[in-house]
Design a protein around this motif. Structure first.
Motif, short mmCIF file in Angstrom:
data_model
loop_
_atom_site.label_atom_id
_atom_site.label_comp_id
_atom_site.label_asym_id
_atom_site.label_seq_id
_atom_site.Cartn_x
_atom_site.Cartn_y
_atom_site.Cartn_z
N ILE A 94 9.60 -18.26 -18.66
CA ILE A 94 10.88 -17.69 -18.23
C ILE A 94 10.93 -16.21 -18.58
N GLY A 95 10.55 -15.88 -19.80
CA GLY A 95 10.52 -14.48 -20.19
C GLY A 95 9.52 -13.69 -19.37
N PHE A 96 8.35 -14.27 -19.11
CA PHE A 96 7.33 -13.57 -18.33
C PHE A 96 7.81 -13.30 -16.91
N TRP A 97 8.55 -14.23 -16.34
CA TRP A 97 9.05 -14.04 -14.99
C TRP A 97 10.19 -13.04 -14.93
N TYR A 98 11.15 -13.16 -15.83
CA TYR A 98 12.43 -12.46 -15.68
C TYR A 98 12.75 -11.45 -16.77
N GLY A 99 11.88 -11.27 -17.75
CA GLY A 99 12.13 -10.28 -18.79
C GLY A 99 12.78 -10.85 -20.03
N PRO A 100 12.91 -10.02 -21.07
CA PRO A 100 13.38 -10.52 -22.37
C PRO A 100 14.82 -11.02 -22.38
N ARG A 101 15.70 -10.43 -21.58
CA ARG A 101 17.11 -10.85 -21.62
C ARG A 101 17.26 -12.31 -21.19
N VAL A 102 16.65 -12.64 -20.07
CA VAL A 102 16.71 -14.02 -19.58
C VAL A 102 15.87 -14.93 -20.48
N GLY A 103 14.71 -14.44 -20.90
CA GLY A 103 13.83 -15.24 -21.74
C GLY A 103 14.45 -15.63 -23.06
N LEU A 104 15.10 -14.67 -23.72
CA LEU A 104 15.74 -14.96 -25.01
C LEU A 104 16.92 -15.92 -24.84
N ALA A 105 17.66 -15.76 -23.75
CA ALA A 105 18.79 -16.67 -23.50
C ALA A 105 18.28 -18.09 -23.30
N ALA A 106 17.20 -18.24 -22.54
CA ALA A 106 16.62 -19.56 -22.31
C ALA A 106 16.03 -20.13 -23.60
N GLY A 107 15.37 -19.28 -24.38
CA GLY A 107 14.80 -19.73 -25.65
C GLY A 107 15.87 -20.17 -26.62
N PHE A 108 16.99 -19.47 -26.61
CA PHE A 108 18.12 -19.83 -27.47
C PHE A 108 18.66 -21.21 -27.09
N GLY A 141 11.19 -16.63 -26.04
CA GLY A 141 11.63 -15.74 -24.97
C GLY A 141 11.12 -14.32 -25.11
N LEU A 142 10.51 -13.99 -26.26
CA LEU A 142 9.97 -12.65 -26.46
C LEU A 142 8.80 -12.34 -25.55
N SER A 143 8.30 -13.37 -24.88
CA SER A 143 7.25 -13.14 -23.88
C SER A 143 7.74 -12.19 -22.80
N GLY A 144 9.06 -12.05 -22.69
CA GLY A 144 9.63 -11.17 -21.68
C GLY A 144 9.25 -9.72 -21.85
N PHE A 145 8.85 -9.30 -23.05
CA PHE A 145 8.44 -7.92 -23.26
C PHE A 145 7.08 -7.61 -22.63
N PHE A 146 6.42 -8.66 -22.13
CA PHE A 146 5.14 -8.48 -21.44
C PHE A 146 5.28 -8.76 -19.95
N VAL A 224 3.59 -20.44 -8.35
CA VAL A 224 4.89 -20.70 -8.99
C VAL A 224 5.59 -19.38 -9.29
N GLU A 225 4.82 -18.40 -9.76
CA GLU A 225 5.43 -17.09 -10.05
C GLU A 225 6.00 -16.44 -8.81
N ASN A 226 5.27 -16.54 -7.70
CA ASN A 226 5.76 -15.97 -6.44
C ASN A 226 7.07 -16.64 -6.01
#
Length: 231
Positions: A94-108, A141-146, A224-226
């Motif tokens: 989720i973070g990889f697809w949409y960035g840290p904001r969405v990733g952290l929310a989903a991880g939370f 969700g910190l994967s969003g930073f990458f 899936v990413e596409n």
């Protein structure tokens, strides 16, 4: 108090009333967040947008898959944690697809689900619960930073699970040192929380990275990413 919590041998776990209360709180927070984001989006039209329907759909699906796969415990650990069938990967996606904001929310949100899994077991204090459940899994969700970086999926995954292990390790030093097995060398007691927590996280991480490197899996992940990023 027994309606919300069960107590046994110094541990606390959520009773039926506690689980119901947690579900009600989470649903209320989700609805409140959705309402506030919709209102903010309306008031600031053209300047800031909330999560898109596609982001919400794919994030919800990934969290649900991650939670389901967390029950596939290949190697369960005696004091919490286990090697699962790539369950952490779904949340880091989720973070990889949409960035840290969405990733952290989903991880939370995923952290709350893990907290309620098995009735919210091993609750020693509010801080311990936050370290071992909420913060540890939110860190995925910190994967969003990458996001959108070359090799970002694997780099983000490794970074995110490493930070998850850090929160578990901090909790280990604060709360779990008394549970160190007698068979563990006393001369290495200072690294016990590190060895314990990173043993199962690293094992699952290595297996997951090897799977991600397989050509058929790479192609499937690209498809899936596409789909996740289509506008």
């Amino acid at each position: 108090m027994s309606f919300f919590l069960n107590s046994e041998d110094g541990y606390y776990s959520l009773a039926a009333g506690g689980v119901a209360a947690m579900v009600l709180i989470i649903v209320s927070l989700v609805l409140l967040t959705a309402f506030l984001r919709r209102r903010e989006s309306t008031e600031n039209s053209g300047r800031r947008k909330g999560f898109s329907a596609r982001q919400l759909t794919f994030s919800a699906a990934a969290v649900a898959l991650g939670f389901a796969f967390s029950y596939v415990r290949l190697i369960p650990m005696p004091w919490g944690g286990s090697v699962t069938l790539c369950s952490m990967l779904f949340v880091t996606l989720i973070g990889f697809w949409y960035g840290p904001r969405v990733g952290l929310a989903a991880g939370f949100a995923y952290g709350f689900l893990q907290f309620m899994q098995d009735g919210g077991s091993y609750i020693l204090s509010p801080l311990q619960a936050c370290l071992d459940y909420i913060l540890a899994f939110a860190a995925l969700g910190l994967s969003g930073f990458f996001c959108k970086k070359p090799g970002g999926l694997i780099k983000g995954y490794v970074f995110a699970i490493a930070v998850r292990g850090l929160f578990h390790t901090i909790g280990g030093y604060l709360y779990w040192m008394d549970y160190m097995p007698e068979t563990f060398p006393s001369s290495l007691a200072a690294i016990y929380p590190i060895a314990y927590n990173y043993s199962f996280i690293a094992a699952e991480g290595i297996v997951t990275v090897l799977i991600l490197m397989l050509p058929p899996v790479k192609k499937a992940m690209a498809r899936v990413e596409n789909m996740a990023l289509q506008s």
